[in-house]
Each structure stands twice: as structure tokens, then as C-alpha cells.
Design an enzyme around this catalytic site. Structure first.
Site, PDB file in Angstrom:
ATOM      1  N   CYS A  92       0.604  -0.805   0.209  1.00 16.88           N
ATOM      2  CA  CYS A  92       0.242   0.238  -0.201  1.00 16.88           C
ATOM      3  C   CYS A  92       1.059   1.063  -0.157  1.00 16.88           C
ATOM      4  O   CYS A  92       0.457   2.132  -0.805  1.00 16.88           O
ATOM      5  CB  CYS A  92      -1.086  -0.096   1.312  1.00 16.88           C
ATOM      6  N   CYS A 106      -1.801   1.663  -2.988  1.00 13.00           N
ATOM      7  CA  CYS A 106      -3.150   2.243  -3.043  1.00 13.00           C
ATOM      8  C   CYS A 106      -1.894   4.088  -2.782  1.00 13.00           C
ATOM      9  O   CYS A 106      -2.700   4.314  -3.056  1.00 13.00           O
ATOM     10  CB  CYS A 106      -4.104   2.679  -1.891  1.00 13.00           C
ATOM     11  N   LYS A 141      -0.507   5.602  -5.710  1.00  6.50           N
ATOM     12  CA  LYS A 141      -1.664   5.676  -6.723  1.00  6.50           C
ATOM     13  C   LYS A 141      -2.170   6.023  -6.848  1.00  6.50           C
ATOM     14  O   LYS A 141      -2.613   7.082  -8.103  1.00  6.50           O
ATOM     15  CB  LYS A 141      -2.043   4.122  -6.590  1.00  6.50           C
ATOM     16  N   TYR A 171     -10.396  -3.215 -10.310  1.00  2.00           N
ATOM     17  CA  TYR A 171     -10.527  -1.313 -10.115  1.00  2.00           C
ATOM     18  C   TYR A 171      -8.653  -1.064 -10.596  1.00  2.00           C
ATOM     19  O   TYR A 171      -8.847  -0.280 -10.530  1.00  2.00           O
ATOM     20  CB  TYR A 171     -10.682  -1.397  -8.292  1.00  2.00           C
ATOM     21  N   GLU A 231      -8.041   1.858 -12.421  1.00  2.00           N
ATOM     22  CA  GLU A 231      -8.158   3.269 -11.881  1.00  2.00           C
ATOM     23  C   GLU A 231      -6.338   3.621 -12.545  1.00  2.00           C
ATOM     24  O   GLU A 231      -6.441   5.295 -13.037  1.00  2.00           O
ATOM     25  CB  GLU A 231      -7.438   2.603 -10.574  1.00  2.00           C
ATOM     26  N   HIS A 240     -27.152  21.550   1.525  1.00  3.59           N
ATOM     27  CA  HIS A 240     -26.787  22.115   0.042  1.00  3.59           C
ATOM     28  C   HIS A 240     -25.702  23.773  -0.111  1.00  3.59           C
ATOM     29  O   HIS A 240     -25.608  24.229   0.747  1.00  3.59           O
ATOM     30  CB  HIS A 240     -28.494  22.279  -0.057  1.00  3.59           C
ATOM     31  N   GLU A 262     -25.619  15.864  -0.886  1.00  2.00           N
ATOM     32  CA  GLU A 262     -26.985  16.037  -0.006  1.00  2.00           C
ATOM     33  C   GLU A 262     -27.930  14.879  -1.183  1.00  2.00           C
ATOM     34  O   GLU A 262     -29.846  15.074  -1.149  1.00  2.00           O
ATOM     35  CB  GLU A 262     -26.822  17.765  -1.001  1.00  2.00           C
TER      36      GLU A 262
END
Length: 448
Positions: free
Chosen positions: A43, A48, A51, A178, A182, A437, A442
Site C-alpha cells: 500500500c 494505494c 496510486k 479496480y 484506475e 446545499h 445532498e
């Protein structure tokens, strides 16, 4: 009585191994750890973390391209790949130093060499040193899978993507998971002509397929080409240095780089596991029970080497729970339900809970709520990319079973959404919450 050199010997200084070591040491255990490559594991060093840094840089590319619409003028829009690569590698080195410092601060002995198991309690180091340990924890992670085809040596894996001397002009990404999506988004954003080729008929198998299909649509609009039902059969180096990727359906693609992103396999080979009669599954993953105990009473395993859930936060949680149980005498367990996941594609995709397919297989009555919209930021910069949010609800209890998002900031949003699912909140709970908002998030409380 048997005398041990250490209470715990950990093989692999990745996220799970480092966490287990630190926590065990905090309970007073004597701990040693071996790492043959670099402290930090996949990682931090080649996964990760770097990346995600590439993802940020690639995401910025679209901002630069649309900057003039927001009043910003750049006279020289130029991307310097070697500069970015070196900045990332420098930060990875910094993080490696921090991980090493954590181990040193907890008086954990670090062996920067390969370690193998020579028995239920014995470790052999590459230097020839032998160590007896009361408990052994295997946390060596996984490695990228490679295809066994002619010319496979000409391809790279995710490990090498952070070390490229220069960016290719063309790239073929093999895989539909994934990692493939990616890197496809990153390469495409950097101006690389990118093809995603997968042997199946969909991408992101196991994810909510409406989100995956939306990613394909947006990817195509941004220039990514997808080849489905295309199994790579060979790679050939041409006289000009380029590569030709040939597929089983007869398709040939000329390219400068072929990336294998076809999954990861447990890094359990040549660890000496057979010496302690540690059982493995068909993929080479160490078989463990709910307490991460292997078939050998003194040996445990956490993280990707178990081939259970290959996610860094899961490895960390398993390492923590292992140390709490074995050295802290606590009743610690890991709950594998409702694990939030994200794909840092362009745009990012994130999920928590059950997909619609999974929910329909488990519940008799489900309700689906969806919102397809153009985020304010996209509208402002003139992008036609539309986000998609999907909520899956148990029609009987009104409990939210799953949330799936694709669009800007989706991974940041889904983390708290996972808490809501974990807490058993209902659709009415979302309805009763006032919207924040203007945000994309939302939409989660406005779904009708």
C-alpha cells in the site's frame, strides 16, 4: 520449558504486519519483524498511496484543461512526468521512514532480509540466523498476477507503473477490475491513448453494475477504448521498439506499453509454510479461521496473503484484532460486513453494502432509489459527465441495504454512508435529514 527468542515474529512489514507488531509490543511482548524489500508494504510503497497521488495529479489535468472557462489563463500547459514520478517516490520514501520510526519507537527488532518458516516456532533468515518465536504472524501480502503467454515478459504490472522512465504515447491495460480501471483513467488523463481489454463482457465484476456501466460511458466519452471478450494471447516487440498485443479473437493492437492488471495472488510461495503444515487454498492463500489462526497452532496470517479481503484497512484491522486477542487477552474480532470500497477511476466510484443483485437474492422485497445528475462543478466547467447515486432498501423494514455512487468525491461521501448502513438506518432516517446545499452528497437525503 521451551525458550523463545521473541514472543512474536512477523514476516512482512506492510500495513497489517506493522500494526500487529506495534500493538503486540504495546502489551509488553518482545517482537521482531522481517521485510525483504521496503518497510511499508504494498500500500505505502507500490500500491494505494502512490496510486492515489497519481490520481490527484491526473484529476488536476482536467482542471488545467478547463481552467480558461473559470478565468484562469496558462500560457504554457505542459506536463512533466519525470518530475511527478520523482515527487511521488520521494514522498513514498518519507512514509517508509515514518513506518520504520514507528517500529523503532516500539522497540521492535527489524530484520531487512528475507525470512522463511522452518518449523512451527522457527524462523530462518537469509543471513543464516535462526530465531525461535512463540508466535509467528505471516503478513507478506500479495503480488500482481501475470498471464502465462508468449511475450509476457514485455508487459509491466502495477509495481512498475510508478517507475516508468517516461510516459508511453499508447497503452493497453489488460483487466477489468479496480486496478485496471484506475490506471486507465490516470493514463488517459495524462494524454496517453488508452485501451482497456478484458476477457469478460463487463468491468468491475462484483460492483454495482449500473455504476460500472456509467464509468464505461464516461470513459468512452473521454477517449478510453474498451475491448470486451478479448483474451490476450501474445505480445511481440517490433523492430521500432513498439509492441503488438494480439488477442484470441484476432484483434491486434499496436502500443507502447502493456499493463497486466488482472488481479493479485497471495505471496505465499517459498515461505516454508509446508514445514509447519500450514494449509493453503487453491490460489495459494493461507487458510485461516475467524481469529486469523492457520492450521498450525503457533502461526497466524493477516491481510492479502489470506486471499480473503484484499484491502489495506482490512489487513490493519486484522492485525489489530490479532494482537489484542493474543497479547492483550481481549475479545477482538473483525466484522467483514458492509466494508466500504472505492475505485479511484475518473470519475471515482464508491460502494457500501449490498448490490442490487445481492439484495434481490437475499430479500423478497427491495426498493431502489436513484438519482442521475450533473454535479455543479461539472456544469460550471462545461463537462457533460453525470453522477449516479443508487440506494437499495429493504421494502419490509425500510432499512438501507446498500449505497453506490459514481461521481466527484464519491469515496469521501461513502465512508459516512457506510456508517449509516452499519448502524441499520432506514430510508426514512435519510429523508428526515436536512440536505447540505449545494453539495453532491445532498442527493443521498433527497432520493425519492
Amino acid at each position: 520449558m521451551t525458550t523463545y527468542d521473541v514472543d512474536l515474529f512477523v514476516i512482512g512489514a506492510g500495513s497489517g504486519g506493522v500494526r500487529a507488531s506495534r500493538v503486540a509490543a504495546s502489551y509488553g511482548a518482545s517482537v521482531a519483524i522481517a521485510e525483504e524489500y521496503r518497510v511499508g508494504g504494498t500500500c505505502v510503497i507500490r500500491g494505494c498511496v502512490p496510486k492515489k497521488m497519481l490520481y490527484y495529479a491526473a484529476d488536476f489535468a482536467s482542471d488545467v484543461a478547463k481552467a480558461d472557462r473559470l478565468g484562469w489563463q496558462f500560457t504554457d500547459k505542459k506536463f512533466d512526468w519525470p518530475h511527478l514520478r520523482d515527487v511521488i517516490l520521494s514522498d513514498v520514501q518519507r512514509l517508509e521512514g515514518l513506518y520504520t520510526q514507528t517500529l523503532n519507537n516500539n522497540n521492535i527488532k527489524i530484520y531487512q532480509e528475507r525470512a522463511v518458516i522452518e518449523g512451527p516456532h522457527q524462523i530462518g533468515l537469509a543471513s543464516g540466523k535462526k530465531i525461535k518465536a512463540r508466535h509467528i504472524l505471516v503478513a507478506v501480502g500479495a503480488e500482481p498476477a501475470r498471464l502465462d503467454i508468449p511475450g509476457a515478459e514485455l508487459a509491466v504490472t502495477s509495481n512498475e507503473m510508478f517507475l516508468l522512465p517516461e510516459l508511453p504515447k499508447r497503452a493497453v491495460v489488460i483487466g477489468g477490475g479496480y486496478i485496471a480501471n484506475e490506471f486507465a483513467g490516470i493514463l488517459n488523463s495524462f494524454g496517453v491513448k488508452t485501451v482497456v481489454a478484458t476477457h469478460g463482457d463487463i468491468i468491475l465484476r462484483g460492483y454495482e453494475q449500473e455504476m460500472a456501466q456509467r464509468l464505461v460511458e464516461i470513459g468512452q466519452a473521454h477517449g478510453i477504448h474498451y475491448q470486451f471478450n478479448a483474451a490476450l494471447s501474445s505480445i511481440v516487440r517490433e523492430n521500432d521498439g513498439s509492441l503488438t498485443a494480439t488477442f484470441s479473437n484476432g484483434t491486434k493492437i499496436e502500443t507502447d506499453l502493456v499493463l497486466f492488471a488482472i488481479g493479485r495472488i497471495p505471496n505465499s510461495k517459498n515461505l516454508g509454510l509446508e514445514a509447519a503444515h500450514v494449509a493453503l487454498d487453491k490460489k495459494g492463500g493461507i487458510i485461516v479461521n475467524e481469529e486469523n489462526h492457520s492450521s498450525c497452532s503457533s502461526i497466524y496470517a493477516v491481510g492479502d496473503v489470506t486471499d480473503r479481503v484484499q484491502l489495506t484497512p482490512v489487513a490493519i484491522r486484522e492485525g489489530q484484532a490479532f494482537a489484542d486477542r493474543v497479547f492483550g487477552n481481549k475479545k477482538a474480532s473483525v466484522d467483514y460486513t458492509t466494508i466500504p470500497t472505492a475505485v479511484f477511476s475518473h470519475p471515482p466510484l464508491a460502494s457500501a453494502g449490498l448490490t442490487e443483485e445481492e439484495a434481490r437474492a437475499e430479500y423478497k422485497n427491495i426498493k431502489i432509489y436513484k438519482s442521475s445528475f450533473r454535479p455543479m462543478r461539472n456544469a460550471l466547467i462545461g463537462s457533460d459527465d453525470r453522477a449516479l447515486y443508487k440506494m437499495i432498501v429493504d421494502g419490509h423494514s425500510d432499512r438501507v441495504l446498500g449505497l453506490h455512487l459514481i461521481g466527484p468525491d464519491s469515496p469521501e461521501i461513502v465512508q459516512l454512508a457506510a456508517v449509516a448502513i452499519k448502524a441499520g438506518l432506514t430510508k426514512q432516517d435519510f429523508n428526515d435529514t436536512i440536505a447540505l446545499h449545494p453539495t453532491s452528497a445532498e442527493e443521498l437525503v433527497l432520493l425519492r
